[in-house]
Design a protein around this motif. Structure first.
Motif: not given
Length: 448
Positions: A209-212, A218-219, A224-228
């Motif tokens: 969901r937080v991929m762009k 890709i960033t 979404g930092m905590h999921a990463v």
């Protein structure tokens, strides 16, 4: 309107049940055709984790299932990008859905060049699974190439370029190969599931969901930092608890020495005619074709190992038996204090009747759980970047205390492997060795 082969969709999408992703959705005819090729079906007969199944008995899953999983994650990323970040003008950094097909094919085929017990086989016979993957994609003799060529004459080379990281669109390359890509995300979840461990679990849905997409690749959205972070820690834990497990590495050492011994006997014309591994001879002679390579799988090697149990060569027979019957070597961590003791240890092992070349080894397993981009590295890694609200990018470790704490920290160890018999009551030779190493062996985590 007549659709080109690459654009042809199945009349009804096909679904494959998957224990990790629930379903793998196949919509394009080309994907189904690729799955049905001889080269892709071969991946059913190659374990994803090689000797790890001898430590974690559930780890019987194959490269076939993993490749389907990488395809499925890539398909979801393409869907997410097409829905939320479509390109409106050329060069705006959005997702061009014309890239979908090359991304899906590269995801599906990224591991098609792996051989039996892949990493050990590569070490002994100096093969390169990535180069062989490219050869399978581009050789007109393969079914895979014949399917890909139906899209266009250039399409096989375009898919190969994604594997080689030379494809001009960095978004496609990073989907398949980066520090957080579809390949790693699938194998962490899949390996965790099949080994029965929880270390590799992370929030895949949130990460997708937080991929762009952006101009440079890709960033990830800052929120979404905590999921990463969770993904990075999961990867670290899987390497320490599963991939670097000393027993799995011990069985790799035995496998390595077993193939090396067979090769040596063949070169010295000492192997029995009935035990001659005919399908391995092109590799012993360092003169193999792609056809020779594609005939091999884990079962072929295991069959030869069974033949070698009865070899007149005691070392070959013993190593084959140790591998098939799961009799790992013991091991202890090597430190600066114990490194100097190795010559004495090897001498004692020789005195006990073992050939130290075939019954001892030092084995390194190291990994960087996360590393910020360093252009001076031999193979610089693509760093993970987060996009702030103003559109600017920041590198992950500069804003995450957790990731910064493990960035550049090498995890893993170096171990000395030796026959378990050296610790038995019957062979007491180790008593003559420095007591520090004795204590190191006894106190170390030696799991059978």
């Amino acid at each position: 309107m007549h659709l080109s082969y690459g654009d042809q969709l199945l009349p009804m999408e096909k679904v494959l049940r998957d224990p990790v992703h629930d379903y793998v959705y196949i919509q394009h005819k080309i994907i189904l055709d690729l799955i049905n090729t001889s080269e892709f079906q071969r991946l059913r007969r190659i374990k994803q984790l090689g000797t790890t199944s001898l430590t974690f008995h559930g780890a019987e899953h194959s490269r076939f299932g993993h490749c389907l999983g990488v395809y499925e994650i890539t398909r979801r990323i393409c869907d997410m990008f097409a829905r939320n970040y479509p390109s409106k003008t050329p060069g705006d950094g959005g997702w061009d859905d014309h890239e979908r097909l090359v991304a899906l094919c590269a995801a599906l085929l990224h591991d098609i060049g792996h051989g039996p017990y892949s990493h050990t086989f590569e070490h002994i016979f100096h093969t390169d699974h990535e180069a062989l993957t490219v050869q399978i994609l581009t050789s007109p003799d393969t079914e895979v190439n014949q399917v890909l060529r139906q899209v266009s004459p250039e399409f096989p080379s375009q898919v190969a370029a994604v594997i080689q990281k030379t494809y001009p669109n960095p978004q496609v390359v990073q989907m398949i190969s980066s520090q957080i890509d579809a390949d790693r995300m699938d194998y962490l979840l899949r390996d965790s599931y099949y080994t029965g461990t929880d270390y590799g679990n992370f929030d895949l849905t949130r990460i997708l969901r937080v991929m762009k997409p952006y101009q440079g690749g890709i960033t990830f959205a800052m929120e979404g930092m905590h999921a990463v972070e969770d993904y990075i820690v999961s990867r670290f834990q899987m390497y320490m608890q599963v991939y670097f497990h000393p027993v799995s590495r011990s069985m790799e050492v035995i496998l390595d020495h077993l193939l090396e011994r067979a090769n040596e006997l063949y070169q010295n014309h000492s192997i029995n005619a009935e035990a001659t591994p005919h399908m391995l001879l092109p590799f012993f002679n360092n003169d193999f074709t792609l056809h020779d390579y594609l005939r091999l799988d884990d079962g072929v090697l295991d069959t030869y190992f069974n033949h070698w149990r009865d070899s007149k060569d005691q070392i070959l027979a013993d190593l084959a038996t140790r591998f098939l019957d799961r009799r790992p070597l013991k091991s202890a961590r090597l430190t600066e204090q114990t490194q100097s003791l190795l010559p004495k240890l090897q001498q004692l092992i020789e005195q006990a009747g073992f050939d130290s070349h075939y019954y001892t080894a030092t084995n390194d397993s190291y990994d960087l759980p996360y590393d910020a981009y360093d252009p001076k590295m031999k193979k610089p890694r693509t760093q993970i970047e987060l996009m702030q609200e103003d559109g600017s990018l920041v590198e992950l470790s500069t804003v995450s205390d957790l990731v910064r704490a493990i960035t550049g920290k090498v995890s893993g160890d170096r171990r000395f492997f030796f026959p378990k018999e050296m610790l038995s009551d019957q062979i007491d030779l180790f008593n003559d060795v420095n007591q520090a190493f004795q204590a190191h062996i006894q106190n170390d985590r030696l799991i059978l």
